[in-house]
Design an enzyme around this catalytic site. Structure first.
Site, PDB file in Angstrom:
ATOM      1  CG  HIS A 104      -2.118  -0.886   1.020  1.00 46.06           C
ATOM      2  ND1 HIS A 104      -2.066  -2.216   1.341  1.00 46.06           N
ATOM      3  CD2 HIS A 104      -3.348  -0.663   0.534  1.00 46.06           C
ATOM      4  CE1 HIS A 104      -3.239  -2.763   1.058  1.00 46.06           C
ATOM      5  NE2 HIS A 104      -4.035  -1.846   0.558  1.00 46.06           N
ATOM      6  N   GLY A 105       2.042   1.188   0.517  1.00 47.27           N
ATOM      7  CA  GLY A 105       2.845   2.408   0.505  1.00 47.27           C
ATOM      8  C   GLY A 105       4.176   2.220   1.177  1.00 47.27           C
TER       9      GLY A 105
END
Lengths: 478, 290
Positions: free
Chosen positions: A326-327
């Site tokens: 996700h990041g």
């Protein structure tokens, strides 16, 4: 191009009309047209990054052909390695380069060495995490001989860049989507009508719910120290709706749009906030990603078949990798770890597949026990969402600390009445429709026919009226 | 395909009919809004924040200040075009004149995300920025504004372009950089002269003359430091413009020998309540002598 923009409102009917009325007979031309409009759709955001999609497509198409042409295990492994290196290399460079650089420097600093390298100014190309995973699944499946390599370059490129799901999923498997490019598409009236409904429901979730929740959340999160615990709790609650409305809304629009063109995409969300435990939540949240990790990471690692230690290791790996996907921030790693911790007790007691059915099936309301389970599961996800939304770990811990302070019992900041009504509408409709495909899915039933159109009008009015300023989709940054 | 298209067209037609009905209703409401009636107003003060702060209408017999911050001449023109025919009592229009009014940063207000929505919200019932030649307009935001304001629900309040005299006692003249950069530069570059706003200034004059309304331009005081920092091209253009206006016989009123100290300024280029109390009677007196 954003789904919630006037540009897309003009783009879609034009593409639809050309697709069905100008190129309906020739499959190759239709696929070429889809490829062209998909590149236009992506290039609308930034055409400079089109080469990345083309590169990823080219490499995996070539790898597929190479795999089809050799039985030599070493060669096959090398080809798979090439696909993994290119796709994960692109991801590593564009998404994680600065993260690794920062942590490298921090590690050196910890041991007393001072370094001050310049951060690289890297722009994250929209959707890179999605299409690289999609092309990877193709190469892995061909390597495993689960599917045959395609020789149709046009179909393959169109499969990778198919505009409805290009930038934020669902992450389709080649085995499901690619064959649809090989066979002639026939316009299906019911499918198209249902697609339109799904688009409408997706727009409602994105524009009315997510964007309006975002306004409140964006005001509270950076200045959490100025607010009471109850306000912070309300902000996390609204963030949980924002992220759900944003991402599931995008998926609904993507699936609905694909249906207009005769394609079926996989379901990506299945009313996750009505889950009775975390295992069920993960069967219902971002299904295309969780099943991707299950099939290409968890099972190859041994899944739950080995010793308990191995099972625990595998669970942590899959959740942490999922968080990291996700990041490039430790907050996402902690988010994933928390979910692993929530999931572990269920797995170890073999209760992770307990709730396979839909809650309160055949009933209007859940039993008190089910309600308690839903609330508990939702509360657990809320704690994890704090890490997901926070800028850094310090921010997340301070935020949680502030929630669980005496000010939790003080009066909270209020939200607009229109947002409250919209949230109630969302919850009620999703609850009533939890056995169906999406919020406005009616099947072929003729029931409620008189109520439907006024309901659609009301939703459209709500979209126009309650729509704040145009926001990008949160998942674009992943 | 045919049943799908029929359904779609039918649905869209019903929706558009409903929205069209609302549009007509809202249009008629907007045209008969009581706010448009200026009562016994004889001296109408228009312009941007300069005159909004500088001219207290109390000093003018039957005066009314309807200035709004950041108002470009195009918007002022549309306001007057709507208000003058409905208010025959208005005999004098006082319009602000300043260097920044002819800056091309005004053109950007119809496309810049910071301004566009506000400009369209003020103007959607009185003028269509899409018809203004040679300026770029964010048409998406414009359409969005019109649809939201006119086509979704019956609304009573459509007049968002009527400002009023507004001031404060505060004073802080340390914002020279902000004011100069905001007025004469756009995205770090000299904004240049706006041919569009210049043209609208002359259109305002023509409009007033055609309606036999006296038009008077008012230059409100700014700090000397601000004047000294204005880029050369604006000073030159402004001087030429004043000459041109004088030749046309358009009176231009300024403070003349009025001495103001920094405490009478709200900031580097606006008067505060104390400054306005000194400046307004001077302009009223000069106006009486015209």
């Amino acid at each position: 191009m954003l789904f919630n923009s006037i540009d897309f409102a003009i783009f879609l009917p034009i593409v639809f009309a050309l697709y069905w009325f100008v190129f309906p007979k020739n499959l190759k031309v239709q696929n070429a047209f889809l490829l062209l409009v998909s590149y236009i759709f992506y290039g609308w955001w930034d055409w400079h990054f089109l080469w990345l999609i083309a590169l990823s497509s080219m490499v995996d198409f070539g790898v597929g052909l190479g795999l089809a042409g050799t039985e030599n295990k070493r060669h096959r492994r090398l080809l798979l390695f090439l696909s993994l290196t290119v796709n994960l290399g692109l991801l590593a460079y564009f998404k994680y380069c600065n993260f690794f650089l920062d942590n490298f420097v921090e590690a050196f600093r910890f041991f007393g060495f001072s370094m001050s390298p310049r951060n690289l100014e890297i722009v994250l190309p929209v959707g890179i995490s999605f299409y690289t995973f999609q092309t990877l699944s193709y190469s892995i499946d061909v390597y495993r001989q689960k599917i045959k390599a395609t020789k149709d370059v046009l179909s393959f490129f169109a499969f990778v860049s198919f505009f409805p799901q290009l930038v934020a999923g669902p992450i389709e498997r080649a085995s499901a989507l690619l064959p649809q490019f090989h066979r002639p598409r026939v316009f299906d009236h019911h499918k198209a009508v249902d697609g339109m409904r799904q688009i409408l429901w997706g727009l409602f979730k994105k524009i009315v719910i997510a964007d309006n929740c975002a306004t409140f959340v964006d005001e509270i999160f950076p200045h959490y120290a100025d607010h009471t615990g109850s306000t912070l709790l309300l902000a996390v609650f609204l963030f949980s709706l924002q992220i759900y409305g944003d991402f599931s809304g995008y998926s609904d629009i993507a699936i609905g749009t694909a249906r207009l063109f005769g394609f079926d995409l996989m379901k990506n969300f299945s009313f996750p906030y009505f889950s009775r435990d975390i295992a069920e939540f993960w069967r219902r949240w971002h299904i295309s990603l969780s099943t991707w990790f299950r099939d290409y990471v968890y099972i190859p690692l041994g899944g739950s078949r080995g010793s308990t230690t191995k099972t625990i290791r595998n669970i942590f790996i899959i959740f942490i990798v999922s968080g990291f996907w996700h990041g490039a921030n430790w907050t996402f790693v902690v988010w994933g770890t928390l979910h692993a911790l929530y999931f572990l007790p269920l797995m170890l007691r073999s209760k992770n597949r307990k709730n396979l059915n839909v809650v309160a099936e055949g009933k209007i309301f859940p039993r008190p026990k089910e309600l308690a389970q839903i609330v508990t599961t939702f509360a657990l996800t809320l704690i994890a969402w704090v890490f997901f939304r926070a800028d850094n770990l310090g921010h997340a811990f301070s935020y949680l600390g502030q929630i669980f302070s005496a000010s939790l019992f003080e009066t909270s900041k209020t939200i607009e009445q229109s947002l409250t009504i919209s949230i109630v509408v969302l919850i009620v409709i999703e609850w009533c429709q939890r056995l169906r495909e999406h919020g406005l899915h009616w099947g072929h039933e003729s029931r409620y026919r008189l109520l439907r159109w006024p309901a659609y009008f009301a939703l459209i009015m709500a979209i126009f009226l309650c729509g704040g300023s145009q926001h990008e989709f949160v998942y674009f940054q992943f | 395909m045919k049943p799908f298209l029929i359904k779609l067209v039918l649905f869209a037609s019903l929706l558009l009919t409903y929205m069209g009905f609302l549009y007509s209703y809202n249009l008629s409401v907007s045209k008969s809004d009581p706010k448009i009636d200026l009562g016994d107003c004889e001296t109408l003060i228009v312009g941007d924040s300069y005159l909004m702060r500088a001219l207290d209408p109390e000093f003018f017999e039957h005066g009314r200040n309807i200035c709004q911050g950041a108002e470009p001449y195009a918007l002022t023109y549309w306001k007057l075009q709507t208000l003058l025919p409905k208010n025959p009592h208005v005999s004098t229009v006082l319009l602000g004149l300043a260097h920044h009014n002819i800056s091309a940063y005004n053109d950007e207000k119809f496309i810049d995300p910071q301004w566009a929505e506000e400009m369209f919200k003020r103007s959607y019932t009185i003028g269509n920025p899409l018809t203004v030649e040679t300026i770029a307009v964010d048409w998406r935001t414009y359409v969005d504004t019109v649809v939201r304001q006119m086509c979704l629900q019956p609304k009573e309040d459509h007049v968002h372009y009527m400002g009023k005299y507004s001031n404060s006692r505060q004073s802080d003249t340390s914002d020279l950089k902000r004011a100069i950069e905001g007025h004469f530069f756009y995205r770090g570059k000299n904004a240049g002269i706006s041919a569009v706003m210049r043209r609208y200034l002359f259109k305002i004059i023509e409009l007033c003359r055609a309606r036999k309304v006296k038009i008077v331009l008012v230059v409100s005081p700014v700090r000397r430091r601000y004047l000294n920092a204005i880029p050369e091209n604006f000073l030159k253009e402004f001087k030429g413009l004043r000459g041109e206006l004088s030749q046309m016989g358009v009176p231009i009123l300024a403070a003349g020998g009025l001495r103001l100290n920094s405490k009478e300024f709200l900031n580097i280029d606006h008067l505060n309540i104390f400054g306005a109390k000194k400046f307004s009677p001077i302009i009223a007196r000069k106006l009486g002598k015209l």
